[in-house]
Design an enzyme around this catalytic site. Structure first.
Site, PDB file in Angstrom:
ATOM      1  N   HIS A  83      14.167  49.406  -1.764  1.00  0.00           N
ATOM      2  CA  HIS A  83      15.120  50.227  -2.514  1.00  0.00           C
ATOM      3  C   HIS A  83      15.303  51.589  -1.829  1.00  0.00           C
ATOM      4  O   HIS A  83      16.432  52.074  -1.704  1.00  0.00           O
ATOM      5  CB  HIS A  83      14.639  50.409  -3.958  1.00  0.00           C
ATOM      6  CG  HIS A  83      15.503  51.295  -4.774  1.00  0.00           C
ATOM      7  ND1 HIS A  83      16.815  50.997  -5.087  1.00  0.00           N
ATOM      8  CD2 HIS A  83      15.246  52.503  -5.352  1.00  0.00           C
ATOM      9  CE1 HIS A  83      17.322  51.973  -5.813  1.00  0.00           C
ATOM     10  NE2 HIS A  83      16.397  52.898  -5.985  1.00  0.00           N
ATOM     11  N   ASP A  86      17.445  51.176   1.166  1.00  0.00           N
ATOM     12  CA  ASP A  86      18.812  50.921   0.733  1.00  0.00           C
ATOM     13  C   ASP A  86      19.501  52.233   0.358  1.00  0.00           C
ATOM     14  O   ASP A  86      20.643  52.480   0.732  1.00  0.00           O
ATOM     15  CB  ASP A  86      18.818  49.947  -0.441  1.00  0.00           C
ATOM     16  CG  ASP A  86      20.217  49.623  -0.925  1.00  0.00           C
ATOM     17  OD1 ASP A  86      21.054  49.231  -0.082  1.00  0.00           O
ATOM     18  OD2 ASP A  86      20.468  49.758  -2.134  1.00  0.00           O
TER      19      ASP A  86
END
Length: 109
Positions: A83, A86
C-alpha cells in the site's frame, strides 16, 4: 519482544512514514492544480514545492527499506508495504500531472 516483532514494528513505522508523507504530497499537488485553475500561480508553485518536500521525505523512507534489503536484511512482504509503495507511485503520478496542468493553465491565461 521477539526480533521478528521488532522488525515488523520498524517496517510498519516506515510504511506509515511513507504513506503519511506521500499522501500529504498528493494533496498538495491536487491543491496546486486548483490554485492554477483559479489563476493563482504563485500559490500553485508554493503547493508544488511543499508537495515536493513531503514526497522527498516519503521517498527517503522508502529508500531506507531498499538500503536495508541491499545490506542483507530480509524485508518480508507486507500488505502495508504494498500500500505504501502504491501511494508513493500515485503521488508521483499526481506530481507529473499537476506540473502539466499548471503549464496548461498558464498558457490559457
Amino acid at each position: 519482544m521477539l526480533l521478528e516483532e521488532k522488525v515488523m514494528e520498524g517496517l510498519e513505522l516506515i510504511c506509515f512514514q511513507i504513506i503519511s508523507n506521500v499522501g500529504g504530497a498528493r494533496s498538495c499537488f491536487i491543491n496546486a492544480i486548483q490554485e492554477a485553475k483559479e489563476g493563482r500561480f504563485d500559490e500553485a508553485e508554493k503547493m508544488m514545492d511543499e508537495g515536493d518536500q513531503l514526497f522527498l521525505e516519503g521517498h527517503h523512507a522508502h529508500a531506507k527499506l531498499i538500503q536495508q534489503e541491499a545490506g542483507g536484511e530480509k524485508i518480508d512482504f507486507a500488505l502495508l508495504l504494498l500500500h505504501a509503495e502504491d501511494q508513493l507511485m500515485s503521488a508521483e503520478g499526481f506530481k507529473i500531472l499537476a506540473a502539466e496542468f499548471i503549464d496548461v493553465y498558464k498558457r490559457l491565461k
